[in-house]
Write a protein that holds these residues in place. Structure first.
Motif, PDB file in Angstrom:
ATOM      1  N   LEU B 127     -18.718  60.023 119.625  1.00  0.00           N
ATOM      2  CA  LEU B 127     -18.958  61.286 120.318  1.00  0.00           C
ATOM      3  C   LEU B 127     -20.347  61.268 120.940  1.00  0.00           C
ATOM      4  O   LEU B 127     -21.241  60.554 120.476  1.00  0.00           O
ATOM      5  N   ILE B 128     -20.515  62.076 121.975  1.00  0.00           N
ATOM      6  CA  ILE B 128     -21.832  62.132 122.589  1.00  0.00           C
ATOM      7  C   ILE B 128     -22.805  62.788 121.624  1.00  0.00           C
ATOM      8  O   ILE B 128     -22.498  63.803 120.992  1.00  0.00           O
ATOM      9  N   ASP B 129     -23.965  62.165 121.489  1.00  0.00           N
ATOM     10  CA  ASP B 129     -24.988  62.692 120.611  1.00  0.00           C
ATOM     11  C   ASP B 129     -25.922  63.569 121.442  1.00  0.00           C
ATOM     12  O   ASP B 129     -26.758  63.065 122.188  1.00  0.00           O
ATOM     13  N   PRO B 130     -25.777  64.898 121.349  1.00  0.00           N
ATOM     14  CA  PRO B 130     -26.530  65.761 122.254  1.00  0.00           C
ATOM     15  C   PRO B 130     -28.042  65.672 122.038  1.00  0.00           C
ATOM     16  O   PRO B 130     -28.813  65.776 122.999  1.00  0.00           O
ATOM     17  N   ARG B 131     -28.435  65.439 120.773  1.00  0.00           N
ATOM     18  CA  ARG B 131     -29.876  65.433 120.508  1.00  0.00           C
ATOM     19  C   ARG B 131     -30.538  64.221 121.183  1.00  0.00           C
ATOM     20  O   ARG B 131     -31.525  64.351 121.886  1.00  0.00           O
ATOM     21  N   ARG B 132     -29.905  63.054 120.989  1.00  0.00           N
ATOM     22  CA  ARG B 132     -30.512  61.853 121.588  1.00  0.00           C
ATOM     23  C   ARG B 132     -30.396  61.880 123.111  1.00  0.00           C
ATOM     24  O   ARG B 132     -31.264  61.384 123.812  1.00  0.00           O
ATOM     25  N   THR B 133     -29.305  62.480 123.614  1.00  0.00           N
ATOM     26  CA  THR B 133     -29.175  62.626 125.060  1.00  0.00           C
ATOM     27  C   THR B 133     -30.349  63.437 125.595  1.00  0.00           C
ATOM     28  O   THR B 133     -30.988  63.095 126.584  1.00  0.00           O
ATOM     29  N   ARG B 134     -30.618  64.527 124.886  1.00  0.00           N
ATOM     30  CA  ARG B 134     -31.692  65.418 125.325  1.00  0.00           C
ATOM     31  C   ARG B 134     -33.038  64.707 125.269  1.00  0.00           C
ATOM     32  O   ARG B 134     -33.848  64.789 126.173  1.00  0.00           O
ATOM     33  N   GLU B 135     -33.245  63.962 124.189  1.00  0.00           N
ATOM     34  CA  GLU B 135     -34.537  63.283 124.033  1.00  0.00           C
ATOM     35  C   GLU B 135     -34.729  62.237 125.127  1.00  0.00           C
ATOM     36  O   GLU B 135     -35.812  62.125 125.707  1.00  0.00           O
ATOM     37  N   ALA B 136     -33.681  61.499 125.386  1.00  0.00           N
ATOM     38  CA  ALA B 136     -33.778  60.475 126.426  1.00  0.00           C
ATOM     39  C   ALA B 136     -34.062  61.125 127.775  1.00  0.00           C
ATOM     40  O   ALA B 136     -34.883  60.637 128.563  1.00  0.00           O
ATOM     41  N   ALA B 137     -33.384  62.258 128.034  1.00  0.00           N
ATOM     42  CA  ALA B 137     -33.609  62.952 129.295  1.00  0.00           C
ATOM     43  C   ALA B 137     -35.026  63.500 129.357  1.00  0.00           C
ATOM     44  O   ALA B 137     -35.691  63.434 130.401  1.00  0.00           O
ATOM     45  N   GLU B 138     -35.505  64.018 128.224  1.00  0.00           N
ATOM     46  CA  GLU B 138     -36.867  64.561 128.189  1.00  0.00           C
ATOM     47  C   GLU B 138     -37.886  63.494 128.553  1.00  0.00           C
ATOM     48  O   GLU B 138     -38.825  63.745 129.308  1.00  0.00           O
ATOM     49  N   ALA B 139     -37.678  62.301 128.007  1.00  0.00           N
ATOM     50  CA  ALA B 139     -38.609  61.206 128.289  1.00  0.00           C
ATOM     51  C   ALA B 139     -38.603  60.900 129.786  1.00  0.00           C
ATOM     52  O   ALA B 139     -39.656  60.683 130.400  1.00  0.00           O
ATOM     53  N   ALA B 140     -37.393  60.915 130.392  1.00  0.00           N
ATOM     54  CA  ALA B 140     -37.293  60.619 131.824  1.00  0.00           C
ATOM     55  C   ALA B 140     -37.941  61.723 132.641  1.00  0.00           C
ATOM     56  O   ALA B 140     -38.644  61.460 133.628  1.00  0.00           O
ATOM     57  N   LEU B 141     -37.731  62.956 132.223  1.00  0.00           N
ATOM     58  CA  LEU B 141     -38.305  64.086 132.965  1.00  0.00           C
ATOM     59  C   LEU B 141     -39.827  64.065 132.879  1.00  0.00           C
ATOM     60  O   LEU B 141     -40.523  64.431 133.826  1.00  0.00           O
ATOM     61  N   ALA B 142     -40.342  63.611 131.735  1.00  0.00           N
ATOM     62  CA  ALA B 142     -41.796  63.555 131.573  1.00  0.00           C
ATOM     63  C   ALA B 142     -42.415  62.625 132.611  1.00  0.00           C
ATOM     64  O   ALA B 142     -43.503  62.882 133.126  1.00  0.00           O
ATOM     65  N   ARG B 143     -41.680  61.560 132.944  1.00  0.00           N
ATOM     66  CA  ARG B 143     -42.229  60.604 133.910  1.00  0.00           C
ATOM     67  C   ARG B 143     -42.393  61.223 135.295  1.00  0.00           C
ATOM     68  O   ARG B 143     -43.215  60.778 136.090  1.00  0.00           O
TER      69      ARG B 143
END
Lengths: 337, 515
Positions: B127-143
């Motif tokens: 299943l999609i892991d929403p927490r890790r999805t969010r964290e990965a996206a956050e890291a990308a958005l920070a850039r």
């Protein structure tokens, strides 16, 4: 394209062909025809298979039976063709057909209205349903699916209210719709062919017909080219339910009574016939002839499976599979070209 | 997805530059036109390389070849010194090439996080892991410096933020070659500022960027080198500090008059009069006239309200107040048919979405406007429509296999001629042209200008909206400049220069911001 008649290959018209040439051009023409109308090929194949499996299939009587069985769905489907080419959908046609039958019988029976006038009133009731659909879609901007789903329920409900849930008897004028001429040619088949020709004429030759293709192809472009899209939609849904009303009369004539539950689920058969006939649910594409072929495909399968004593439960399975296969082959063919 | 290549983080400050991308003598032909005629070009790590050229010069074709959308007919592409064959966008992506198009590839209904991680969301037990999805996206958005909850739906974001989400997505795919196709076209000044700052950050982290922009000031601010394209060929590569005059000369390469063959006629009687046209929140108090034999240009920045005015005049959209008269006859509000009957025609901004029935034939499309006139008692005179279509195809030199050919298969220029052609049957007094040459090749452009000449020579008028300023300057007899929904100035053909128009278009913006 629907307007352009297919130009015959030049070799067939200009040169005096030798036998081999003629055969070549014939196969070429056959291939072109087949390429353009997968449903027609499917119908012919089905016919051959059925003829091989049942000696009765090709008898005149049985073929006329197939025509009668196809008629109601085909007439509903011609009306549906207008709507689907315009990019819409009409789920109410089955209910509208039933309402027409009930109104006609009710008027002639309960109120003693002249039978012919009762038929006119019945068709009027059907047309009114279509105009309400058209107003909701064109002016109320409801999605066609929603507006006609509502009408599916309203028209069926009205048929039950008027009839109190029991069949109403029909006059002999209505019975004519289920009879034959010259003792052998069924009226339903005559009406089916006539309305098919009318639908083709409307689609190809009239302003409304060409507007239907334009609206289904690109509604905004049609509007910006000066086509009165809203009025045309009113006409389109009016046409669909008028055809449905006639289908309702044919059904009432065959049943010799008005049944409030008649034609339930026929809207799906009608949509299937249109789609098998090559129309696109996205709009802009479709032909009346294709729809006729689609309706005949469904009828031939039902008839053939009956002749082969296949249970009606299995028939449903087969018909579902045929719908999927027909549209799938069409989609694949279009993607290739 | 990760790239198999080691990140080439060469800094331009230290030693010789690392070459990320090299294009040699790239050729791309389309039926009837050579879009790229032997273009060579290279991109270093940590460089912003500007592609400059007029519309139709070949910039879009070049970047589509780099993105794997088009396959070149000749020439080579090297990535990290190795020859590559990019036959799909996925291959380009795997090599670290990402393109930010003008139209975004985001799913509006999904959250930012889901968009950034689309198709590669981290999984847990399948299943999609929403927490890790969010964290990965956050890291990308920070850039990209976007501090916003990644659970926000993309549909609630403005254009600028959607663009940043696109860039974040590209970076999270380990893109080392970022192609930005006119990223500033739809942004406000502040947003442009922020984007250019981000581009500078990416440059110092070693990303190579191909930047397409028409704004010379942006090019000077962020660009390192500029390659100028003209008519499908690279004219030359120069430092971004090259004087404007020199860049423009390279870009245009010929006089405006040759490119815009306007044959001017003396304007005569008034055809179109618009008075006090207002749609609240869109444009205000717009008044203008068009005379016989006259081309009136409506210039201004994107979002100034030009398209909205044109559509309102034609009755395609509602307006709140004001009047439209054609030859002294009042045109009903919000009524396309009344506008057509009065003598107006509209060639809309987006020919595919608004102008054409793409799946129908050339004849069907050319007959759309004439359909009513060619009908008697509800029946269509098909022979008359076919004859008309054949005549228009010949007159307008529409290149098509026949009038039965499907419009979808024609080139952009010929499609545009079909849109114009459907009006020729109605012979409108004033033709409203919205971006008539967008996405049209150079040759077809000139033909469209000649059609405009033909109309004015016959005493018709044209109201021309175009974001291509040289086109407005070259074709219009009078130029009206719009800014913030108002007409802020009128210039004669002689007065109308690029500087004069831009000064008007921008002045109003600045004064309104001062309030």
């Amino acid at each position: 394209m629907p307007t352009e008649s297919t130009a015959p290959p030049s070799s067939a018209t200009r040169t005096t062909p030798s036998g081999a040439d003629r055969l070549g051009s014939l196969t070429y023409q056959a291939r072109t025809l087949a390429g353009q109308n997968g449903a027609l090929v499917a119908l012919l194949l089905l016919g051959v298979v059925m003829a091989l499996m049942s000696p009765v299939f090709l008898s005149t009587q049985n073929l006329l039976n197939v025509g009668v069985q196809a008629a109601v769905v085909a007439i509903l489907a011609f009306g549906q063709t207008f709507v689907i080419i315009s990019g819409g959908i009409d789920l109410s046609v089955g209910s509208v057909a039933a309402l027409t039958g009930i109104v006609t019988g009710f008027m002639a029976g309960t109120y003693g209205v002249n039978p012919v006038l009762a038929i006119v009133l019945g068709i009027g009731a059907g047309l009114a349903c279509g105009l309400v659909n058209g107003v909701l879609v064109a002016y109320g901007r409801l999605p066609a699916f929603i507006a006609t789903l509502a009408m599916l329920s309203v028209a069926r409900g009205l048929a039950l209210v008027l009839s109190d849930g029991v069949p109403v008897p029909q006059s002999s004028a209505v019975a004519w719709f289920g009879s034959t001429v010259w003792g052998w040619l069924p009226i339903p088949v005559v009406i089916m062919v006539a309305l098919g020709a009318l639908a083709a004429f409307i689609l190809n030759r009239t302003y409304t017909g060409r507007a239907i293709y334009a609206i289904g192809g690109n509604e905004e472009a049609a509007r910006l080219s000066g086509i009165n899209v809203r009025r045309q939609k009113l006409v389109i849904y009016g046409l669909a339910s008028s055809f449905a009303a006639v289908a309702g009369l044919v059904l009432a004539g065959r049943l010799a009574s008005g049944q409030p539950q008649a034609a339930a689920g026929y809207e799906l058969d009608a949509i299937a016939a249109v789609v098998i006939g090559g129309a696109s649910l996205a709009g802009g594409q479709g032909r009346a002839f294709g729809t006729l072929v689609g309706a005949l495909v469904l009828a031939v399968i039902r008839n053939g499976l009956n002749l082969l004593n296949v249970s009606s439960f299995w028939q449903q399975v087969v018909i579902g599979a045929v719908i999927a296969l027909a549209v799938l082959s069409d989609t694949l063919r279009r993607r290739r070209s | 997805m990760t790239t198999p290549h080691a990140p080439a983080t060469g800094s331009p400050a230290t030693g010789s530059p690392v070459e990320l991308l090299r294009v040699d003598s790239l050729v791309k032909r389309f039926p009837g036109v050579v879009a790229l005629d032997g273009v060579s070009f290279d991109l270093h790590a940590g460089e912003v390389h500007v592609l400059l050229g007029e519309n139709g010069a070949g910039k879009s074709t070049l970047i589509k070849c780099l993105a794997g959308v088009y396959q070149p007919d000749g020439g080579t592409i090297h990535v990290d010194g190795a020859p590559v064959h990019l036959s799909t966008t996925a291959q380009a992506e795997a090599l670290g090439i990402a393109t930010i198009h003008q139209e975004f590839n985001l799913v509006p209904g999904l959250s930012i996080a889901e968009n950034v991680m689309l198709g590669r969301q981290p999984r847990r037990f399948g299943l999609i892991d929403p927490r890790r999805t969010r964290e990965a996206a956050e890291a990308a958005l920070a850039r990209v410096g976007l501090t916003i909850d990644p659970r926000t739906p993309v549909s609630t974001l403005g254009v600028a933020r959607q663009q940043l989400v696109e860039i974040a997505k590209a970076l999270s795919l380990d893109a080392r070659i970022l192609i930005l196709d006119e990223p500033t076209a739809a942004l406000s000044d502040e947003e442009v500022d922020r984007l250019l700052t981000l581009m500078a950050d990416l440059r110092s982290s070693g990303v190579g960027q191909v930047f397409i922009s028409h704004h010379l000031d942006e090019i000077r601010r962020i660009g390192d080198r500029v390659t100028v394209l003209r008519d499908g060929a690279a004219v030359g590569t120069v430092p971004a500090s090259t004087p404007t005059d020199e860049l423009v000369r390279m870009m245009v390469g010929r006089s405006i008059t040759a490119q815009y063959p306007r044959e001017r006629t003396a304007p005569r009687a008034e055809l179109l009069r618009v008075e006090g046209l207002t749609t609240r929140g869109s444009f205000e108090d717009v008044s203008l006239t068009v005379h016989e034999g006259e081309v009136v240009g409506l210039a201004g920045l994107v979002g100034a309200g030009r398209t909205e005015v044109l559509r309102a005049v034609f009755g395609a959209d509602r307006y709140d107040s004001g009047t439209v008269h054609v030859r002294g006859r009042r045109v009903a509000r919000h009524d396309v048919r009344s506008a057509i009957a009065a003598g107006l025609g509209l060639v809309p901004e987006d020919r595919k979405a608004q102008g054409l029935v793409l799946g129908a034939s050339v004849a069907e499309n050319l007959g759309l406007v004439a359909l009513r006139a060619a009908s008697r008692g509800g029946l269509v005179d098909r022979r008359r429509l076919r004859a008309m279509a054949t005549r228009i195809v010949t007159d307008l030199r529409i290149r098509t296999p026949g009038i039965g050919a499907t419009v979808r298969n024609l080139s952009g220029g010929n499609q545009q001629k079909v849109v114009m052609g459907k009006w020729f049957s109605a012979d409108p007094a004033v033709l409203l042209l919205d971006e008539p040459t967008r996405g049209v090749d150079v040759g077809a452009k000139v033909e469209i200008y000649q059609l405009i000449n033909q109309l004015t020579a016959a005493g018709r008028g044209v109201l021309l909206v175009s974001s291509d300023l040289p086109e407005v300057l070259g074709m219009a007899d009078r130029v009206l400049v719009m800014a913030q929904g108002r007409i802020v100035g009128e210039l004669t053909h002689e007065e109308a220069t690029q500087d004069a128009v831009m000064a008007l278009a921008v002045k109003e913006v600045e004064s309104s911001r001062a309030h």
